[in-house]
Design a protein around this motif. Structure first.
Motif, PDB file in Angstrom:
ATOM      1  N   LEU A 154      20.129   5.363 -25.781  1.00  0.00           N
ATOM      2  CA  LEU A 154      19.703   4.196 -25.001  1.00  0.00           C
ATOM      3  C   LEU A 154      20.770   3.743 -24.010  1.00  0.00           C
ATOM      4  O   LEU A 154      20.480   2.959 -23.101  1.00  0.00           O
ATOM      5  N   PHE A 155      22.000   4.227 -24.173  1.00  0.00           N
ATOM      6  CA  PHE A 155      23.095   3.804 -23.302  1.00  0.00           C
ATOM      7  C   PHE A 155      23.458   4.864 -22.267  1.00  0.00           C
ATOM      8  O   PHE A 155      24.503   4.775 -21.623  1.00  0.00           O
ATOM      9  N   LEU A 173      22.452  -3.473 -28.855  1.00  0.00           N
ATOM     10  CA  LEU A 173      23.787  -4.027 -29.095  1.00  0.00           C
ATOM     11  C   LEU A 173      23.714  -5.233 -30.023  1.00  0.00           C
ATOM     12  O   LEU A 173      24.570  -5.427 -30.888  1.00  0.00           O
ATOM     13  N   GLY A 174      22.680  -6.039 -29.833  1.00  0.00           N
ATOM     14  CA  GLY A 174      22.536  -7.223 -30.666  1.00  0.00           C
ATOM     15  C   GLY A 174      22.346  -6.915 -32.134  1.00  0.00           C
ATOM     16  O   GLY A 174      22.577  -7.774 -32.990  1.00  0.00           O
ATOM     17  N   ASP A 205      34.066   2.340 -29.051  1.00  0.00           N
ATOM     18  CA  ASP A 205      34.414   2.698 -27.671  1.00  0.00           C
ATOM     19  C   ASP A 205      33.338   2.222 -26.696  1.00  0.00           C
ATOM     20  O   ASP A 205      33.648   1.770 -25.583  1.00  0.00           O
ATOM     21  N   LEU A 206      32.076   2.319 -27.103  1.00  0.00           N
ATOM     22  CA  LEU A 206      30.988   1.865 -26.235  1.00  0.00           C
ATOM     23  C   LEU A 206      31.111   0.371 -25.950  1.00  0.00           C
ATOM     24  O   LEU A 206      31.035  -0.065 -24.793  1.00  0.00           O
ATOM     25  N   ALA A 220      28.022  -7.014 -25.746  1.00  0.00           N
ATOM     26  CA  ALA A 220      29.134  -6.182 -26.216  1.00  0.00           C
ATOM     27  C   ALA A 220      30.281  -7.048 -26.723  1.00  0.00           C
ATOM     28  O   ALA A 220      30.882  -6.766 -27.773  1.00  0.00           O
ATOM     29  N   ARG A 221      30.591  -8.117 -26.000  1.00  0.00           N
ATOM     30  CA  ARG A 221      31.676  -9.003 -26.435  1.00  0.00           C
ATOM     31  C   ARG A 221      31.324  -9.715 -27.737  1.00  0.00           C
ATOM     32  O   ARG A 221      32.186  -9.942 -28.595  1.00  0.00           O
ATOM     33  N   GLN A 222      30.048 -10.064 -27.902  1.00  0.00           N
ATOM     34  CA  GLN A 222      29.623 -10.712 -29.136  1.00  0.00           C
ATOM     35  C   GLN A 222      29.802  -9.781 -30.330  1.00  0.00           C
ATOM     36  O   GLN A 222      30.285 -10.184 -31.394  1.00  0.00           O
TER      37      GLN A 222
END
Length: 508
Positions: A154-155, A173-174, A205-206, A220-222
């Protein structure tokens, strides 16, 4: 994937339940009249088509058929994991307009867990409806194999090139946080699926690579903030060290001091700002030039604001001059210096000049929230996004909130400082709405984007659009207004009133 055997009793109970459910559905004429839509399909609907689509579901829930017993039977079929029910449940999941029934069908399919059931759910990864995407991801994260092997695609660049792909990636990501799934779901997950960052370096790393991403950065930061600091800390330290040694993007062609200012004074207003916008990071020469251009620009903006406000008030628009143009904050210079210290970067010239020279523009008719509009003034313009940009002192709460929220975070996952500059168009009309409009700092260029506003404009272009629309930014959304009942006569009244507003517009 969990596989449990059914007892003979469960088989008999399941058969009776399925027969009863099918009998009930046969008497339910609207059971399969609304297909699920993808994000792209939903985006292609007009406002009227979207309203009709939503009303199908509302009407089905309010209709004569009692859907609650059907939903109960579906949930029980899922609990029994009665595999012969899968085709009927797929039909309900894909086409039933009664949302609670479709939800029950989705969860029952996941509980039953056959390949056919899981495939049906997996196909919802690009659904317009959030539940479709969530169930698809729930299947992917619990498929055999590693979470990365099942979800990592998905990325890819191809997936992230579309709105649907970005949406799916953000929601994936969530689900990387250990808190994502309820406790009851953890029993069916591997240790790696429950805490992927600790067990698969590729996820770590992602997230580090996406921490500054325009769309995926917040998620991503969360994830990084929720993970074990012992795992994320070294990776973030390395990323911070790399950022420190990276060279800044060159400003571009050589700039002779005074060139842009001279061009701006000669009338090349948009061309000058276009050249400034092409510079991602201003060096000292470009910044000095940008600051002079910004001052000239905002002097013109102030004159436009004064002229337009007077014209609107003369035509009956329900604001007063002191509210609309209260001027710069008394402490603006102190706040600008403090903001530069906090963010580690100068405030973008366009924004700093606005706060120094204009300060505030507020054309929102808040006085009419609990009172009628003046006679002859079209009330529909309240939802046309009247221009509002707050002064820095009023917006300072954004800085304080950001400092409080980021106090215990690694510097690499603090995220941008989002300074609120205006309410969104619905809140301006005293209607529950979305996120406020904001600018993100630090910004190394001259002219930051106005965020969470649908036109995706830089700050100066946002002002240009507002003044071109005589103070209103959503005059292009008439299809939406028609869908909500605005009549031709009301449009004619609004158009006529706007034509009566005459002011001296100065290009900038």
């Amino acid at each position: 994937m969990r596989v449990l055997s059914d007892s003979g009793g469960n088989e008999a109970d399941g058969a009776r339940l399925l027969e009863s459910l099918l009998d009930a559905l046969a008497r339910w004429p609207d059971v399969g009249i609304r297909a699920r839509l993808s994000i792209e399909q939903w985006a292609g609907l007009s406002a009227d088509e979207a309203r009709v689509y939503q009303e199908i579901g509302i009407s089905a829930v309010r209709g004569g058929a009692d859907w609650r017993p059907a939903a109960d039977k579906i949930r029980e079929l899922g609990r029994l994991r009665y595999e012969p029910a899968v085709p009927a449940l797929i039909g309900l999941w894909e086409k039933c307009p009664v949302h609670p029934v479709a939800v029950a069908a989705a969860h029952a399919l996941f509980e039953i867990g056959t390949a056919e059931a899981r495939d049906a759910l997996r196909h919802g990864i690009h659904d317009h409806d959030h539940l479709g995407r969530f169930m698809a991801l729930k299947v992917m994260f619990t498929d055999d194999g590693t979470a990365w092997d099942n979800v990592g695609h998905l990325f890819s660049g191809e997936c992230l090139a579309t709105t649907a792909g970005l949406t799916a990636a953000a929601e994936a990501l969530g689900l990387l946080s250990p808190r994502s799934f309820p406790r009851t779901d953890h029993a069916g997950q591997s240790e790696e699926a429950r805490d992927p960052l600790s067990h698969d370096r590729r996820w770590l790393d992602l997230c580090v690579s996406l921490r500054d991403h325009e769309f995926l950065g917040p998620q991503a930061r969360q994830v990084l903030g929720d993970a074990d600091p012992a795992i994320t800390g070294p990776a973030l330290d390395a990323a911070r060290a790399l950022r420190a040694v990276q060279t800044r993007t060159p400003a571009g062609r050589h700039l002779r001091p005074g060139d842009l200012v001279a061009r701006y004074r000669d009338g090349d207003h948009r061309g000058v700002w276009r050249d400034l916008g092409a510079v991602d990071a201003l060096d000292d020469v470009w910044r000095a030039e940008a600051e002079q251009v910004a001052e000239l620009t905002m002097e013109r903006v102030r004159r436009n604001a004064s002229s337009l406000t007077a014209a609107l008030i003369a035509c009956g628009w329900p604001v007063i001059d002191k509210q609309a143009l209260s001027g710069p904050a008394d402490d603006v210079e102190d706040l600008l210096r403090e903001l530069e210290q906090i963010t580690g970067s100068p405030v973008p010239p366009a924004l700093a000049a606005y706060w120094r020279i204009v300060g505030t523009i507020d054309l929102v008719p808040r006085g009419t929230w609990n009172a009628p509009f003046p006679p002859g003034v079209p009330e529909q313009l309240a939802v046309a996004d009247p221009l509002e940009i707050t002064d820095l002192s009023t917006a300072w709460f954004s800085v304080e909130e950001w400092q409080e929220e980021s106090e215990d975070l690694h510097p690499e996952i603090v995220g941008p400082l989002e300074i609120t500059i205006a309410a969104d168009y619905l809140h301006k009309a005293n209607i529950s709405g979305g996120a406020p409009y904001s600018v993100w700092l630090p910004h190394a260029g001259a002219d930051p984007l106005v965020r969470d506003e649908e036109h995706c404009l830089t700050f100066t272009d946002y002002l240009r659009r507002a003044f071109a629309g005589k103070g209103f930014l959503r005059l292009d959304q008439q299809d939406e207004w028609v869908a909500h009942g605005v009549t031709r006569d009301q449009f004619a009244e609004m158009t006529g009133w706007l034509e009566s507003v005459e002011y001296e517009h100065i290009e900038f």
